[in-house]
Write a protein that holds these residues in place. Structure first.
Motif, PDB file in Angstrom:
ATOM      1  N   THR A 262       0.889  -1.165   0.000  1.00  0.00           N
ATOM      2  CA  THR A 262       0.000   0.000   0.000  1.00  0.00           C
ATOM      3  C   THR A 262       0.927   1.216   0.000  1.00  0.00           C
TER       4      THR A 262
ATOM      5  N   THR B 299       1.542   3.021   2.284  1.00  0.00           N
ATOM      6  CA  THR B 299       2.171   3.165   3.597  1.00  0.00           C
ATOM      7  C   THR B 299       2.702   1.835   4.144  1.00  0.00           C
ATOM      8  N   ARG B 300       2.808   0.815   3.281  1.00  0.00           N
ATOM      9  CA  ARG B 300       3.343  -0.470   3.751  1.00  0.00           C
ATOM     10  C   ARG B 300       4.064  -1.168   2.599  1.00  0.00           C
TER      11      ARG B 300
ATOM     12  N   GLU C 122       7.675  -7.311   6.242  1.00  0.00           N
ATOM     13  CA  GLU C 122       6.606  -6.352   5.956  1.00  0.00           C
ATOM     14  C   GLU C 122       6.612  -5.283   7.040  1.00  0.00           C
TER      15      GLU C 122
ATOM     16  N   ASP D 291       5.378  -0.932   8.035  1.00  0.00           N
ATOM     17  CA  ASP D 291       4.772   0.346   7.677  1.00  0.00           C
ATOM     18  C   ASP D 291       5.868   1.360   7.372  1.00  0.00           C
TER      19      ASP D 291
ATOM     20  N   PRO E 166      -0.632   5.381   7.852  1.00  0.00           N
ATOM     21  CA  PRO E 166      -0.650   3.973   8.266  1.00  0.00           C
ATOM     22  C   PRO E 166      -1.613   3.780   9.431  1.00  0.00           C
ATOM     23  N   GLU E 167      -2.588   2.920   9.257  1.00  0.00           N
ATOM     24  CA  GLU E 167      -3.605   2.735  10.291  1.00  0.00           C
ATOM     25  C   GLU E 167      -2.997   2.252  11.602  1.00  0.00           C
ATOM     26  N   LYS E 168      -1.988   1.400  11.518  1.00  0.00           N
ATOM     27  CA  LYS E 168      -1.371   0.875  12.740  1.00  0.00           C
ATOM     28  C   LYS E 168      -0.727   1.996  13.550  1.00  0.00           C
TER      29      LYS E 168
END
Length: 494
Positions: free
Chosen positions: A9, A11-12, A109, A111, A299-301
């Motif tokens: 994505t 952001t990842r 993987e 972010d 990034p949601e995390k």
């Protein structure tokens, strides 16, 4: 070592890293040495067990696993550096290939900060509040100062609103006394509504020695939130007497000889505070204006971690204040859903702001000098009330210096934005931020010199004080300054 980067994505990313097996030799040697220290084989001292025997009795697989675990952090760091990505948080690592003597590969993987350019910020305009000090604010500050020097005298009558009553409280549920909700000798300002609901109404009209029982909801302790029968007994009633606003009061409460000199000093202090607020508002609004020009994915995390951090911080503050989250929401007149939405929005804004300032620092090639780090540490140490060396050692030992460098860089980037922004007050006057900052810095030095003189005079008159009283006096601001701080806080709340 070969590294491929796959964008999952914006952001990842997923890093695929292939490592020639020969590069693991130092890690294998270290693994054999450490395992040799741990195993016990007859005829060999710890640390002297040969590799073939370790392979035979422990297993080559265990050695390879130890070597890989030791090598992964460095190999991952090299892969990130070669890929020129800005990683956020810890990666999810998976070993995908481990052929003894031939090949080692893994994926990670993680972010990342999205790639973008900060747009031109010349010409941005922000509006801040007027730096105005009203007569009402000055008088309210003087009023706060009078409250500090108020005296209490006994009253041979029933308690009225505004009095101070010394009371005993006994709370019972189903006839059983609740110890952590009972107290004796508690000084309470009647009418302040700062304790159990219904207490003020119960005390008003009671004279010393009289009591009254009422039903109220407990606000603290193990039975908080439950209804109890509460008996309040008045021990004494005292009346608050405020000093007259005259020159004698000015001499008592400050270093000034007249009440007009005290008023002027309060006005100057409040003026400095509103200018500081103005500068802070200018910084906040300059960043807001810049963020409106930038649209980037987050990034949601990372956002979730920021939300969690903010919630934990609030919980700690509420615990210290003896409040529950439900009490806080009721006081703020918000639902849990509204509160959660506000926290999420603030967290997203904070994460986005950090990304933008980080990127701006890169674009403008900003750096951090050792002197700037030292100044930051000294400033933080003063706010925390610790020695700068002590704080510096803590930051170093806990690997916090990178975070401090990032914070200083972001501050420099924001300063750069403010320099290019036009700042006006609500009356339309343009504000020279640099000039105001220089003025305030000059006033800071003068204020510190003045406070030193006051402390010297106070020490000369403290011959009869105990060492503890002298230490407490030296640690406090002048009453006038503290009263001005209280007024500033009220203005912010308003």
């Amino acid at each position: 070592m070969k590294t491929d980067v796959e964008e999952l994505t914006p952001t990842r990313v997923k890093l695929t890293v292939e490592v020639p097996f020969d590069e693991l030799k130092p890690n294998l040697d270290k693994a054999y040495k450490e395992i040799s220290q741990q195993v016990r084989i007859k005829g060999f001292r710890p640390g002297k067990v040969p590799a073939p025997l370790i392979d035979k009795y422990v297993g080559r697989g265990a050695v390879l696993q130890e070597a890989v675990n030791d090598a992964l952090p460095e190999l991952y760091g090299r892969a990130v550096e070669e890929s020129e990505i800005f990683v956020l948080g810890q990666p999810d690592v998976e070993v995908t290939e481990l052929e003894d003597g031939t090949q080692f590969a893994f994926t990670a993987e993680v972010d990342i900060r999205p790639k973008f350019e900060v747009p031109d910020y010349d010409g941005l305009e922000v509006v801040v509040e007027d730096a105005e000090v009203t007569d009402e604010q000055v008088e309210e500050t003087i009023g706060n100062l009078r409250e500090r020097f108020a005296s209490l005298t006994g009253a041979e009558r029933a308690a009225e609103e505004g009095d101070f009553a010394t009371i005993d409280l006994v709370a019972r549920i189903d006839g059983e006394e609740i110890e952590d909700a009972s107290t004796t000798g508690y000084s309470y300002e009647v009418g302040s509504n700062s304790a159990i609901e219904g207490l003020d109404e119960a005390i008003i009209g009671l004279a010393a020695g009289e009591d009254k029982t009422f039903t109220g909801t407990l606000v603290g302790g193990e039975r908080a939130g439950e209804e109890a029968e509460i008996t309040v007994t008045v021990q004494s009633v005292k009346v608050k007497n405020l000093p007259d606003l005259d020159d004698e009061f000015a001499q008592l409460a400050s270093e000034f000889d007249t009440i007009e000199e005290l008023r002027e000093d309060v006005r100057v202090r409040l003026g400095r505070q509103v200018k500081l607020q103005q500068l802070s508002e200018a910084r906040d609004k300059a960043l807001e204006a810049l963020l409106e020009k930038v649209d980037i994915p987050l990034p949601e995390k990372v956002v979730e971690e920021e939300i969690s951090r903010r919630n934990q911080q609030l919980e700690q503050q509420l615990q210290m204040a003896g409040m529950s989250k439900d009490d806080y929401l009721e006081e703020e007149e918000k639902t849990a859903e509204e509160f959660d939405a506000e926290v999420a929005d603030a967290a997203r804004l904070a994460v986005k702001g950090g990304f933008v300032l980080d990127q701006l620092a890169v674009q403008e090639e900003l750096g951090v000098e050792n002197e700037e780090l030292s100044e930051y540490v000294v400033s933080q140490a003063m706010q925390m009330g610790v020695q700068p060396q002590q704080l510096a050692e803590y930051l170093t030992q806990n690997n916090q210096l990178p975070a401090i460098v990032s914070e200083v860089l972001r501050s420099k980037a924001l300063n750069l934005v403010v320099e290019h922004v036009t700042v006006k007050d609500e009356s339309g006057n343009e504000i020279d931020v640099d000039a105001v900052q220089r003025e305030l810095n000059g006033e800071t030095v003068q204020a510190e010199d003045a406070e030193t003189e006051v402390e010297t005079e106070a020490e000369a008159g403290a011959q009869d004080e105990t060492p503890e009283e002298t230490a407490e006096a030296a640690a406090e601001e002048t009453p006038a300054a503290e009263a001005a701080d209280e007024q500033d806080a009220k203005s912010k709340d308003a």
